[in-house]
Design a protein around this motif. Structure first.
Motif, PDB file in Angstrom:
ATOM      1  N   TYR A 188       0.940  -1.509   0.246  1.00 26.62           N
ATOM      2  CA  TYR A 188       0.102  -0.108  -0.008  1.00 26.62           C
ATOM      3  C   TYR A 188       1.067   1.282   0.270  1.00 26.62           C
ATOM      4  O   TYR A 188       1.379   2.573  -0.847  1.00 26.62           O
ATOM      5  CB  TYR A 188      -0.573  -0.226   1.229  1.00 26.62           C
ATOM      6  N   TYR A 189       2.051   1.720   0.647  1.00 32.38           N
ATOM      7  CA  TYR A 189       2.582   2.388   1.709  1.00 32.38           C
ATOM      8  C   TYR A 189       3.461   2.899  -0.201  1.00 32.38           C
ATOM      9  O   TYR A 189       3.676   4.125  -0.701  1.00 32.38           O
ATOM     10  CB  TYR A 189       3.439   1.780   2.608  1.00 32.38           C
ATOM     11  N   ARG A 190       3.917   2.190  -0.731  1.00 29.06           N
ATOM     12  CA  ARG A 190       4.897   1.854  -2.470  1.00 29.06           C
ATOM     13  C   ARG A 190       4.181   2.382  -3.529  1.00 29.06           C
ATOM     14  O   ARG A 190       3.913   3.752  -4.063  1.00 29.06           O
ATOM     15  CB  ARG A 190       5.185   0.186  -2.445  1.00 29.06           C
ATOM     16  N   ILE A 191       2.033   1.665  -3.629  1.00 33.41           N
ATOM     17  CA  ILE A 191       1.488   2.690  -3.988  1.00 33.41           C
ATOM     18  C   ILE A 191       1.263   3.813  -4.054  1.00 33.41           C
ATOM     19  O   ILE A 191       1.645   5.343  -4.733  1.00 33.41           O
ATOM     20  CB  ILE A 191       0.580   1.263  -4.632  1.00 33.41           C
ATOM     21  N   PHE A 192       0.732   3.922  -2.655  1.00 31.86           N
ATOM     22  CA  PHE A 192       0.097   5.275  -2.877  1.00 31.86           C
ATOM     23  C   PHE A 192       1.032   6.749  -2.186  1.00 31.86           C
ATOM     24  O   PHE A 192       0.876   7.615  -2.020  1.00 31.86           O
ATOM     25  CB  PHE A 192      -1.199   5.723  -1.667  1.00 31.86           C
ATOM     26  N   HIS A 193       2.368   5.967  -1.858  1.00 31.56           N
ATOM     27  CA  HIS A 193       3.409   7.627  -1.508  1.00 31.56           C
ATOM     28  C   HIS A 193       4.710   6.439  -1.554  1.00 31.56           C
ATOM     29  O   HIS A 193       5.944   6.288  -1.161  1.00 31.56           O
ATOM     30  CB  HIS A 193       3.055   6.979   0.605  1.00 31.56           C
ATOM     31  N   ASN A 194       5.106   6.391  -3.093  1.00 34.69           N
ATOM     32  CA  ASN A 194       5.659   6.181  -3.859  1.00 34.69           C
ATOM     33  C   ASN A 194       6.967   7.008  -3.344  1.00 34.69           C
ATOM     34  O   ASN A 194       8.333   6.409  -3.211  1.00 34.69           O
ATOM     35  CB  ASN A 194       5.452   5.623  -4.882  1.00 34.69           C
ATOM     36  N   ARG A 195       6.488   7.871  -3.756  1.00 31.65           N
ATOM     37  CA  ARG A 195       8.213   8.906  -3.340  1.00 31.65           C
ATOM     38  C   ARG A 195       8.836   8.852  -2.571  1.00 31.65           C
ATOM     39  O   ARG A 195       9.707   9.027  -2.346  1.00 31.65           O
ATOM     40  CB  ARG A 195       7.825  10.715  -3.818  1.00 31.65           C
ATOM     41  N   LYS A 196       7.773   9.431  -1.052  1.00 32.99           N
ATOM     42  CA  LYS A 196       7.960   9.071   0.089  1.00 32.99           C
ATOM     43  C   LYS A 196       8.695   7.532   0.531  1.00 32.99           C
ATOM     44  O   LYS A 196      10.132   7.119   0.940  1.00 32.99           O
ATOM     45  CB  LYS A 196       7.708   8.473   1.398  1.00 32.99           C
ATOM     46  N   TYR A 197       8.773   6.279  -0.188  1.00 33.97           N
ATOM     47  CA  TYR A 197       8.621   5.276  -0.300  1.00 33.97           C
ATOM     48  C   TYR A 197      10.270   5.078  -0.317  1.00 33.97           C
ATOM     49  O   TYR A 197      11.383   4.041  -0.056  1.00 33.97           O
ATOM     50  CB  TYR A 197       7.757   4.089  -0.743  1.00 33.97           C
ATOM     51  N   HIS A 198      10.980   5.543  -1.474  1.00 28.78           N
ATOM     52  CA  HIS A 198      12.073   5.873  -2.273  1.00 28.78           C
ATOM     53  C   HIS A 198      13.203   6.862  -1.843  1.00 28.78           C
ATOM     54  O   HIS A 198      13.751   6.741  -1.843  1.00 28.78           O
ATOM     55  CB  HIS A 198      11.868   5.990  -4.097  1.00 28.78           C
ATOM     56  N   HIS A 199      12.318   7.580  -0.734  1.00 29.35           N
ATOM     57  CA  HIS A 199      13.175   8.363  -0.689  1.00 29.35           C
ATOM     58  C   HIS A 199      14.172   7.940   0.858  1.00 29.35           C
ATOM     59  O   HIS A 199      15.022   7.614   1.414  1.00 29.35           O
ATOM     60  CB  HIS A 199      12.858   9.788  -0.066  1.00 29.35           C
ATOM     61  N   LEU A 200      12.832   6.399   1.483  1.00 31.57           N
ATOM     62  CA  LEU A 200      12.801   6.020   2.528  1.00 31.57           C
ATOM     63  C   LEU A 200      14.056   4.906   2.108  1.00 31.57           C
ATOM     64  O   LEU A 200      15.529   4.410   3.163  1.00 31.57           O
ATOM     65  CB  LEU A 200      11.973   5.355   3.168  1.00 31.57           C
ATOM     66  N   GLN A 201      14.441   4.029   1.189  1.00 35.87           N
ATOM     67  CA  GLN A 201      14.984   3.333   0.958  1.00 35.87           C
ATOM     68  C   GLN A 201      16.471   4.225   0.830  1.00 35.87           C
ATOM     69  O   GLN A 201      17.621   3.472   0.560  1.00 35.87           O
ATOM     70  CB  GLN A 201      14.760   2.655  -0.590  1.00 35.87           C
TER      71      GLN A 201
END
Length: 507
Positions: free
Chosen positions: A226-239
């Motif tokens: 869910y997070y990867r789809i709806f908060h993709n930019r934050k997800y990748h920044h976290l990685q």
């Protein structure tokens, strides 16, 4: 046809969901444990959608006021018990079986791996045994020098704001100092975060903590898909942030391992207190202990070591930042208590502002310790913790089913008038060595957790807090400027308004 297929899938899913929850529901109903009515599949997720960092305390308090000291919630298929019953606390903390963290901690796995915070079973016991000597009194004595050096840097930065009129927000200042301390004590390396707040590792650590905090509060955001789809930019920044931290830690591990191997070949120890061209201190850091440790005769791998170093970096800066900042704020609002702490500091350390403190000095600051304890009661750095029940177990006479998560509301127990009279008042004397203090239920006051899984670094943290606060009070009078704190939950306790106060240099 397509609609019929979807309806069929939905019916099957509801039946499967009901059956998977049936045993746990029956056992909890029999035990008299209630909670808000769940819907199929989602459970109580929809009722928690409006949760935010500030409202979580009200939500938990409303649940326990309505349904009792143990409340049942369903987060999809995860059964969670919200507990504020001190007798249950005691059974949980005393148990050597209940050491597995609950499902919420899974969010941190991508960052911390399976280190001391996340691991359980034999791995946790072996790691705990390895790391415990790191906090031996003799090693902590060496760390006091680092506490003093970094708090001196903090004083210089705060002096720019110390005009008696400017409102100072303490969290950012204290956080960078705590980062400098934990990187040097855990990894043996200086990152100069206070002079360079944009240092990639420091920035990545701060941003990772912030993103993880947001995800923890929002129930749907906890699911990676869910997070990867709806908060993709934050997800990748976290990685990206996690990658920066892992790469930095890996580099330091490689350098320290190489230095250790060279010293072993030369059959001589590195001189204590000196530094090499990399700026790496040669005192015993956590990393050095791990590099020289073995489990069943085998050395720890670089991945094993990184897990523990990352865990200490996570746990060793946010928590002390929170407790130091809240304590300073409280002292600024209670001048009579501030004056009493200052008198004790002068009697133990003297009035020379620049005199370095020793571990003996810190140990003798008894009233300051009471102040810190009372601050932690009002504003616990870790306000709640979780455990996972892997098999049926009896807690305070109640049988709790296997596959259940428990969240212990420690902040609630520490503000319960049955445990602490006048719970909203700042009364450090309640922790003095008196008959009243001896009556405090040890499981009602657990800012560092308790039992076999208590905080391994609590003596380290208390020494750091005493060192920093005493240093600040020697240089500044704390003034009641700015707004009052408005607590909210991050990974640790924070404040919407920060910890505001004024500073006036002492003459």
């Amino acid at each position: 046809m397509f609609v019929e297929l979807l309806l069929g899938i939905l019916v099957v899913a509801i039946i499967a969901d009901t059956l998977s929850k049936r045993r746990r529901n029956l056992m909890l109903e029999k035990a008299g444990i209630r909670g808000p009515k769940p819907v199929p599949i989602l459970g109580n997720l929809l009722q928690l959608l409006d949760n935010n960092k500030s409202s979580i305390f009200n939500v938990m308090d409303n649940f326990t006021s309505k349904y009792g000291s143990i409340v049942r919630l369903w987060m999809a298929n995860h059964c969670i018990l919200i507990v504020r019953d001190v007798k249950v606390f005691e059974d949980v903390f005393k148990s050597s079986r209940l050491i597995t963290k609950n499902s919420h901690y899974g969010l941190l796995e991508v960052w911390l791996g399976d280190g001391l915070l996340m691991s359980s079973g034999s791995k946790w016991f072996s790691r705990r045994k390895i790391i415990t000597p790191t906090f031996h009194f003799k090693i902590l004595e060496e760390f006091v020098e680092i506490f003093d050096q970094q708090s001196t840097v903090l004083i210089k930065r705060l002096m720019e704001k110390a005009d008696g009129k400017t409102v100072v927000r303490m969290f950012p200042y204290v956080c960078l100092m705590a980062l400098d301390i934990i990187t040097e004590t855990a990894m043996g390396v200086k990152v100069h975060a206070q002079e360079n707040p944009e240092f990639p590792y420091s920035k990545a650590l701060t941003e990772t903590s912030s993103i993880m905090s947001d995800r923890l509060i929002k129930p749907f955001d906890r699911f990676d898909g869910y997070y990867r789809i709806f908060h993709n930019r934050k997800y990748h920044h976290l990685q990206e942030c996690i990658k920066i931290m892992h790469n930095f830690t890996d580099q330091i591990i490689a350098e320290r391992r190489e230095a250790l191997q060279k010293s072993l070949k030369k059959k001589m120890l590195q001189p204590v207190g000196s530094a090499d061209e990399m700026g790496i201190k040669k005192r015993m850091a956590l990393l050095d202990v791990l590099l020289q440790s073995t489990v069943d005769g085998k050395p720890l791998s670089d991945m094993d070591i990184r897990e523990e170093v990352d865990t200490f970096m996570f746990g060793g800066h946010d928590t002390t930042t929170s407790s130091i900042s809240f304590t300073l704020h409280l002292l600024s609002r209670h001048p009579e208590i501030q004056e009493k702490v200052l008198e004790e500091i002068y009697s133990v350390i003297g009035e020379d502002k620049e005199k370095p403190v020793t571990m003996k000095d810190l140990h003798e600051l008894k009233y300051l310790e009471c102040v810190i304890k009372e601050s932690l009661r009002l504003y616990p750095s870790v306000p709640m913790i979780g455990r996972f029940i892997e098999e049926d177990i009896v807690l305070n006479g109640i049988t709790i089913p296997a596959n259940t998560n428990i969240t212990l509301l420690m902040y609630a127990a520490m503000k319960d008038p049955e445990n602490f009279p006048k719970p909203e008042e700042f009364l450090p004397e309640r922790f003095m060595c008196t008959d009243d203090a001896n009556k405090i239920n040890p499981f009602a006051y657990v800012p560092f957790s308790a039992g076999p899984r208590n905080c391994i670094g609590q003596k380290f943290a208390m020494a750091e807090m005493k060192s920093t606060i005493s240093k600040i009070l020697r240089h500044f009078e704390l003034l009641p400027l700015g707004e009052e704190v408005k607590p909210f939950v991050k990974l640790v306790l924070g404040s919407e308004t920060d910890a505001q106060l004024g500073l006036k240099p002492r003459t």
